[in-house]
Design an enzyme around this catalytic site. Structure first.
Site, PDB file in Angstrom:
ATOM      1  N   GLY A  55       1.472  -1.414   0.165  1.00  6.53           N
ATOM      2  CA  GLY A  55       0.288   0.268  -0.317  1.00  6.53           C
ATOM      3  C   GLY A  55       0.792   1.371  -0.040  1.00  6.53           C
TER       4      GLY A  55
ATOM      5  N   ASN B  47      14.740  -3.631  11.497  1.00  5.89           N
ATOM      6  CA  ASN B  47      13.744  -4.238  10.767  1.00  5.89           C
ATOM      7  C   ASN B  47      14.568  -6.020  10.859  1.00  5.89           C
ATOM      8  OD1 ASN B  47      13.024  -2.392   8.299  1.00  5.89           O
ATOM      9  ND2 ASN B  47      14.555  -1.474   9.143  1.00  5.89           N
TER      10      ASN B  47
ATOM     11  N   ARG C  33      21.774   3.830  13.230  1.00  6.27           N
ATOM     12  CA  ARG C  33      21.249   3.078  12.990  1.00  6.27           C
ATOM     13  C   ARG C  33      21.635   1.922  12.902  1.00  6.27           C
ATOM     14  NH1 ARG C  33      21.761   2.891   6.867  1.00  6.27           N
ATOM     15  NH2 ARG C  33      22.596   1.278   5.894  1.00  6.27           N
TER      16      ARG C  33
ATOM     17  N   GLN D 242       4.547   3.775  -1.773  1.00  8.79           N
ATOM     18  CA  GLN D 242       4.758   4.561  -2.691  1.00  8.79           C
ATOM     19  C   GLN D 242       4.868   3.482  -3.595  1.00  8.79           C
ATOM     20  OE1 GLN D 242       5.180   8.266  -2.765  1.00  8.79           O
ATOM     21  NE2 GLN D 242       3.154   8.466  -2.581  1.00  8.79           N
ATOM     22  N   ILE D 243       5.982   3.016  -2.847  1.00 12.75           N
ATOM     23  CA  ILE D 243       7.228   2.002  -4.062  1.00 12.75           C
ATOM     24  C   ILE D 243       6.083   1.071  -4.551  1.00 12.75           C
ATOM     25  CG2 ILE D 243       8.816   0.224  -4.439  1.00 12.75           C
ATOM     26  CD1 ILE D 243      10.515   2.211  -2.789  1.00 12.75           C
ATOM     27  N   GLY D 244       5.587   0.357  -3.630  1.00 11.46           N
ATOM     28  CA  GLY D 244       4.568  -0.323  -4.207  1.00 11.46           C
ATOM     29  C   GLY D 244       2.782  -0.222  -4.785  1.00 11.46           C
TER      30      GLY D 244
ATOM     31  N   GLY E 119      13.292  -2.511   0.687  1.00 14.47           N
ATOM     32  CA  GLY E 119      13.348  -1.753   1.924  1.00 14.47           C
ATOM     33  C   GLY E 119      14.788  -1.927   2.641  1.00 14.47           C
ATOM     34  N   ASN E 120      15.247  -0.534   3.411  1.00 17.53           N
ATOM     35  CA  ASN E 120      16.321  -0.302   3.359  1.00 17.53           C
ATOM     36  C   ASN E 120      16.711  -0.629   4.883  1.00 17.53           C
ATOM     37  OD1 ASN E 120      17.457   0.180   1.370  1.00 17.53           O
ATOM     38  ND2 ASN E 120      16.504   2.191   0.856  1.00 17.53           N
TER      39      ASN E 120
ATOM     40  N   HIS F 115      23.841  -0.823  -0.299  1.00 19.49           N
ATOM     41  CA  HIS F 115      23.203  -0.057  -0.562  1.00 19.49           C
ATOM     42  C   HIS F 115      23.354   1.332   0.421  1.00 19.49           C
ATOM     43  CE1 HIS F 115      20.043   2.006  -2.583  1.00 19.49           C
ATOM     44  NE2 HIS F 115      19.275   2.624  -1.688  1.00 19.49           N
TER      45      HIS F 115
END
Length: 330
Positions: free
Chosen positions: A17, A108, A101, A19-21, A133-134, A190
């Protein structure tokens, strides 16, 4: 349209749901990745994201794509990954202001560990996984570590966006078409430490490194590619979505169908020890897709300057790995 087409492919997208999806799903349904195969979509979301995913599903139906089969929405990993042939792991916890980080890695890890376990248990044997996903490299390492019985090479992370950004920057600098450039390489993570490398880049078959000023490469090109995401946030007010989705589609399409003749692309995957990268470390390499499998391009000469940048990425990824190990996630 609902179909039981035996040649259908099942595709799971997490964070469907978002933005990337939203940028990803319509192009998959249109046939940009799997050609003329019917596509069944599984939209895997959190409870908070289900309503947005329902809206996406309504729009998918309204497009009346001839190749779109079933569309299902779920919050359950067992349902979301069932019989999946391709998985786009897009959903991730974004970094909050003031958050370290290490905290992001730990948060995550709690998402991607269970996903890895469920993929191994419920997905198809030929499943291909791309982590968007980062922090993507280390999230992919967590997925692979928890996906017991699954070949680690079935789990990859997205550095194709960095690869594409590098091509675009060089094309703009030289005033040439992106399509005429081949053999761009992104080494490592990345992250802002990544190493976009033009040493083997060719224009119509001829190397271009000599046409590019070393100062421009080191002082402008490398930092701009590495920090392009931050630049887009500054300008757009939101993170990259359409370009990230496009790169993920490029990655999966080439994995399934093979890379273009005479070219390679950048893929983060568990190292097999090539170029001295510690085995198992999820690291971006130059790769070709051959018979549906990624192969690391071998035999490239690495200069001391290149090695220094590669080593910096090894160090950073090992530090990330240590952080998630300390949190008990690896």
């Amino acid at each position: 349209m609902t179909t039981n087409n035996q040649n259908a492919v099942t595709v799971t997208v997490t964070g469907a749901g978002g933005q990337i999806g939203y940028s990803l799903l319509f192009r998959i349904a249109k046939g940009e990745v799997f050609g003329d195969r019917v596509v069944n979509l599984r939209l895997l979301e959190t409870e908070q994201g289900v309503q947005a995913a329902r809206g996406v599903a309504l729009e998918l139906a309204d497009c009346a794509f001839p190749l779109l089969g079933e569309v299902s929405i779920t919050t359950e990993l067992s349902e979301g990954f069932k019989d999946a042939n391709a998985v786009f792991l897009v959903g991730a916890k974004p970094r909050q202001k003031g958050e370290e980080r290490a905290d992001l890695l730990a948060a995550n890890g709690k998402i991607f560990g269970p996903q890895g376990k469920a993929i191994a248990e419920y997905a198809a044997d030929d499943v291909r996984v791309i982590v968007v996903g980062n922090p993507a490299n280390t999230n992919a390492a967590i997925v692979a570590a928890h996906a017991e019985g699954l070949d680690p090479r079935r789990v990859t992370a997205l550095t194709r966006l960095d690869h594409n950004r590098g091509l675009a920057q060089v094309a703009d600098k030289l005033g040439v078409a992106v399509r005429d450039l081949k053999n761009m390489t992104v080494w490592g993570n990345h992250s802002a430490s990544q190493f976009p490398d033009v040493a083997e880049l060719t224009l119509n078959g001829e190397k271009v490194a000599d046409k590019l000023d070393a100062a421009w490469v080191n002082d402008e090109f490398i930092p701009r590619v590495a920090k392009r995401g931050a630049e887009i946030i500054e300008v757009r007010g939101r993170s990259s979505a359409a370009s990230a989705a496009s790169a993920a589609l490029d990655h999966m399409r080439d994995w399934v169908n093979g890379t273009a003749e005479g070219d390679w692309v950048s893929v983060a995957l568990p190292s097999d020890g090539s170029y001295g990268i510690p085995e198992g470390l999820v690291f971006s390499f130059p790769c070709r897709s051959v018979d549906g499998e990624w192969e690391i391009v071998q035999g490239l000469e690495i200069s001391p300057a290149q090695q220094e940048r590669i080593d910096a990425n090894i160090k950073e990824l090992q530090e990330e790995k240590a952080a998630v190990e300390e949190a008990g996630l690896l």
